[in-house]
Design a protein around this motif. Sequence first.
Motif, PDB file in Angstrom:
ATOM      1  N   PRO A  42       0.811  -1.230   0.000  1.00 50.99           N
ATOM      2  CA  PRO A  42       0.000   0.000   0.000  1.00 50.99           C
ATOM      3  C   PRO A  42       0.840   1.275   0.000  1.00 50.99           C
ATOM      4  CG  PRO A  42      -0.147  -1.118   2.126  1.00 50.99           C
ATOM      5  CD  PRO A  42       0.526  -2.064   1.186  1.00 50.99           C
ATOM      6  N   GLU A  43       2.044   1.218   0.565  1.00 54.10           N
ATOM      7  CA  GLU A  43       2.914   2.402   0.554  1.00 54.10           C
ATOM      8  C   GLU A  43       3.289   2.784  -0.879  1.00 54.10           C
ATOM      9  OE1 GLU A  43       6.337   1.540   2.861  1.00 54.10           O
ATOM     10  OE2 GLU A  43       5.256   1.396   4.773  1.00 54.10           O
ATOM     11  N   VAL A  44       3.765   1.808  -1.635  1.00 53.05           N
ATOM     12  CA  VAL A  44       4.189   2.059  -3.012  1.00 53.05           C
ATOM     13  C   VAL A  44       2.994   2.418  -3.880  1.00 53.05           C
ATOM     14  CG1 VAL A  44       5.237   1.028  -5.072  1.00 53.05           C
ATOM     15  CG2 VAL A  44       6.227   0.585  -2.816  1.00 53.05           C
ATOM     16  N   THR A  45       1.909   1.665  -3.720  1.00 53.41           N
ATOM     17  CA  THR A  45       0.714   1.906  -4.533  1.00 53.41           C
ATOM     18  C   THR A  45       0.138   3.291  -4.259  1.00 53.41           C
ATOM     19  OG1 THR A  45       0.208  -0.458  -4.453  1.00 53.41           O
ATOM     20  CG2 THR A  45      -1.546   1.015  -5.160  1.00 53.41           C
ATOM     21  N   ALA A  46       0.050   3.652  -2.981  1.00 52.87           N
ATOM     22  CA  ALA A  46      -0.518   4.956  -2.630  1.00 52.87           C
ATOM     23  C   ALA A  46       0.305   6.093  -3.208  1.00 52.87           C
ATOM     24  CB  ALA A  46      -0.610   5.096  -1.113  1.00 52.87           C
ATOM     25  N   HIS A  47       1.613   5.929  -3.255  1.00 54.77           N
ATOM     26  CA  HIS A  47       2.479   6.979  -3.803  1.00 54.77           C
ATOM     27  C   HIS A  47       2.063   7.331  -5.220  1.00 54.77           C
ATOM     28  CE1 HIS A  47       6.014   9.342  -4.762  1.00 54.77           C
ATOM     29  NE2 HIS A  47       6.222   8.580  -5.823  1.00 54.77           N
ATOM     30  N   LEU A  48       1.671   6.325  -6.003  1.00 60.35           N
ATOM     31  CA  LEU A  48       1.294   6.564  -7.396  1.00 60.35           C
ATOM     32  C   LEU A  48      -0.195   6.860  -7.530  1.00 60.35           C
ATOM     33  CD1 LEU A  48       2.764   6.703 -10.048  1.00 60.35           C
ATOM     34  CD2 LEU A  48       2.320   4.277 -10.401  1.00 60.35           C
ATOM     35  N   VAL A  49      -1.019   6.071  -6.855  1.00 56.64           N
ATOM     36  CA  VAL A  49      -2.473   6.219  -6.978  1.00 56.64           C
ATOM     37  C   VAL A  49      -2.942   7.568  -6.432  1.00 56.64           C
ATOM     38  CG1 VAL A  49      -4.685   5.336  -6.127  1.00 56.64           C
ATOM     39  CG2 VAL A  49      -2.973   3.748  -7.016  1.00 56.64           C
ATOM     40  N   GLU A  50      -2.285   8.039  -5.374  1.00 57.79           N
ATOM     41  CA  GLU A  50      -2.704   9.304  -4.747  1.00 57.79           C
ATOM     42  C   GLU A  50      -1.925  10.503  -5.282  1.00 57.79           C
ATOM     43  OE1 GLU A  50      -5.221   9.129  -2.907  1.00 57.79           O
ATOM     44  OE2 GLU A  50      -5.291   7.060  -2.193  1.00 57.79           O
ATOM     45  N   ALA A  80     -12.127   0.187 -11.377  1.00 57.44           N
ATOM     46  CA  ALA A  80     -10.987  -0.051 -10.475  1.00 57.44           C
ATOM     47  C   ALA A  80      -9.984  -0.999 -11.126  1.00 57.44           C
ATOM     48  CB  ALA A  80     -11.487  -0.618  -9.150  1.00 57.44           C
ATOM     49  N   THR A  81     -10.488  -1.986 -11.853  1.00 55.34           N
ATOM     50  CA  THR A  81      -9.620  -2.914 -12.582  1.00 55.34           C
ATOM     51  C   THR A  81      -8.737  -2.160 -13.562  1.00 55.34           C
ATOM     52  OG1 THR A  81     -11.186  -4.746 -12.429  1.00 55.34           O
ATOM     53  CG2 THR A  81      -9.584  -4.838 -14.215  1.00 55.34           C
ATOM     54  N   VAL A  82      -9.345  -1.282 -14.332  1.00 56.13           N
ATOM     55  CA  VAL A  82      -8.620  -0.497 -15.330  1.00 56.13           C
ATOM     56  C   VAL A  82      -7.538   0.348 -14.668  1.00 56.13           C
ATOM     57  CG1 VAL A  82      -8.878   1.437 -16.935  1.00 56.13           C
ATOM     58  CG2 VAL A  82     -10.469  -0.490 -17.056  1.00 56.13           C
ATOM     59  N   GLU A  83      -7.861   0.956 -13.530  1.00 61.16           N
ATOM     60  CA  GLU A  83      -6.870   1.791 -12.839  1.00 61.16           C
ATOM     61  C   GLU A  83      -5.727   0.952 -12.279  1.00 61.16           C
ATOM     62  OE1 GLU A  83      -5.214   5.459 -11.396  1.00 61.16           O
ATOM     63  OE2 GLU A  83      -6.566   4.860 -13.025  1.00 61.16           O
ATOM     64  N   PHE A  84      -6.032  -0.233 -11.777  1.00 60.48           N
ATOM     65  CA  PHE A  84      -4.976  -1.116 -11.270  1.00 60.48           C
ATOM     66  C   PHE A  84      -4.043  -1.564 -12.392  1.00 60.48           C
ATOM     67  CE2 PHE A  84      -7.032  -2.754  -7.084  1.00 60.48           C
ATOM     68  CZ  PHE A  84      -6.392  -1.752  -6.381  1.00 60.48           C
ATOM     69  N   ILE A  85      -4.623  -1.917 -13.536  1.00 56.89           N
ATOM     70  CA  ILE A  85      -3.788  -2.314 -14.678  1.00 56.89           C
ATOM     71  C   ILE A  85      -2.885  -1.150 -15.077  1.00 56.89           C
ATOM     72  CG2 ILE A  85      -3.800  -2.942 -17.128  1.00 56.89           C
ATOM     73  CD1 ILE A  85      -6.371  -4.523 -16.586  1.00 56.89           C
ATOM     74  N   HIS A  86      -3.467   0.049 -15.151  1.00 58.43           N
ATOM     75  CA  HIS A  86      -2.695   1.232 -15.524  1.00 58.43           C
ATOM     76  C   HIS A  86      -1.569   1.499 -14.526  1.00 58.43           C
ATOM     77  CE1 HIS A  86      -1.653   5.126 -17.030  1.00 58.43           C
ATOM     78  NE2 HIS A  86      -2.132   5.763 -15.977  1.00 58.43           N
ATOM     79  N   THR A  87      -1.879   1.437 -13.237  1.00 56.62           N
ATOM     80  CA  THR A  87      -0.874   1.707 -12.205  1.00 56.62           C
ATOM     81  C   THR A  87       0.238   0.670 -12.246  1.00 56.62           C
ATOM     82  OG1 THR A  87      -2.594   2.692 -10.803  1.00 56.62           O
ATOM     83  CG2 THR A  87      -0.526   2.108  -9.738  1.00 56.62           C
ATOM     84  N   ALA A  88      -0.127  -0.598 -12.462  1.00 58.72           N
ATOM     85  CA  ALA A  88       0.877  -1.661 -12.555  1.00 58.72           C
ATOM     86  C   ALA A  88       1.832  -1.407 -13.712  1.00 58.72           C
ATOM     87  CB  ALA A  88       0.191  -3.015 -12.723  1.00 58.72           C
TER      88      ALA A  88
END
Length: 333
Positions: A42-50, A80-88
Motif C-alpha cells: 500500500p505504501e508504493v501503490t498509494a504513492h502513485l495512486v494518490e 478499479a480494474t482499469v486503474e490497477f492495470i494502468h498503475t501496474a
Amino acid sequence: MGLQDAIVKPHERLSAALTGEMDEVNTLIRARMASKHAPRIPEVTAHLVEAGGKRLRPMLTLAAAKMCGYTGPYHVHLAATVEFIHTATLLHDDVVDESGQRRGRPTANLLWDNKSSVLVGDYLFARSFQLMVETGNMRVLDILANAAATIAEGEVLQLTAAQDLATDESIYLQVVRGKTAALFSAAMEVGGVIADQPADQVQALFDYGDALGVSFQIVDDLLDYGGDASATGKNVGDDFRERKLTLPVIKAVAKADAQERAFWSRTIEKGQQNDGDLETALALLAKHGAMDATRQDALDWAEKAKAALRRLPDSDIRQMLLDLADYVVARVS
C-alpha cells in the motif's frame, strides 16, 4: 457554454458528472491495494495512486456504462480494474525506463527500489484479475485480459523498435496501440459490454477509445520535444536522452540526408550523446516539419475518435467525451 468550458477541462466536468461512482471506485481501490502481510504494497501503490492523476481511464469505463444506461454495480469493479492495470504498467515502465520522475514527483523505483516496483506492479495485476472475476462476466474478463497482454506485448516491441532507425510509422502505431490505446479501448468497451449493448455500439465505444489513446500518446511524444516541464511532469528531451524513437523523430529520419541519418544513428541507435545534441535534434525536427506533421496526426486521430462516438445516441456524457478528444490535443493544436 464557452470554448473555455467545452475544451479546456472536460475531464473535470466528466469527473463532476461521475462523482458518486468515482468515490466508489476510489474506495474500492484503497480497499484492494491493502495488504495484511506486506505493508510496502500500500505504501508504493498509494504513492502513485494518490499522486493527483486524472483517473482518466476508469472515468472512461464509468462514462461508457452510464452513457449506455447501466444501473448495476459492476462498472465500479471494472473501473478499479482499469486503474490497477494502468498503475501496474506505470510501476513497471518506470523501472524499464529508469525514470526518476512521474507527474512531477519522484518515481516509486527511486524512492524504494526496482524490486519493490516490479513486485507491487505484479500484485496490482493480480488484484485487477480478482476484480474482473467478481463481475461474473466472461466477456469483460476476456477483453481486459487481452488488453493486459497487448500492453505487455507493446512494451516489449518498443524495447527493440525504439532504438532502431528502421522503425517506421506503422511499427510506431503498433507500439502505441499496444502500450497506450489498448487500455483506453478496453476501458470503453467493457462499459458497453457490462451494459449489454449491441455489437455495433460496443464497437463504436472501442473505436473511440482506440483513437483517443493513439492521439493521447502522439501528443505525449510531441510534448516531450516542445512541452512545459512544469505542466507535463517530464523534462523536455527525456525521450531523446532515453533513445526512444517516437513519431517526431521517425518523421525526421524519413527525410534525413546521410549526415543527418548519421546523427540519429549515433544518438539514438548507439547512444553516444554529447552536449548540444538535443538542440541539434530539435533543429532537425523543425527543418523537416516533423513537429507540425506529428501535431496533424494527433488532430486526425482525435477526429477519428469523435466520429466513432457520434455513432452513439446523443447525451450529456457523449458531449463530454467529444470535448475530451478535443482537450487531449488542445495543448498542441
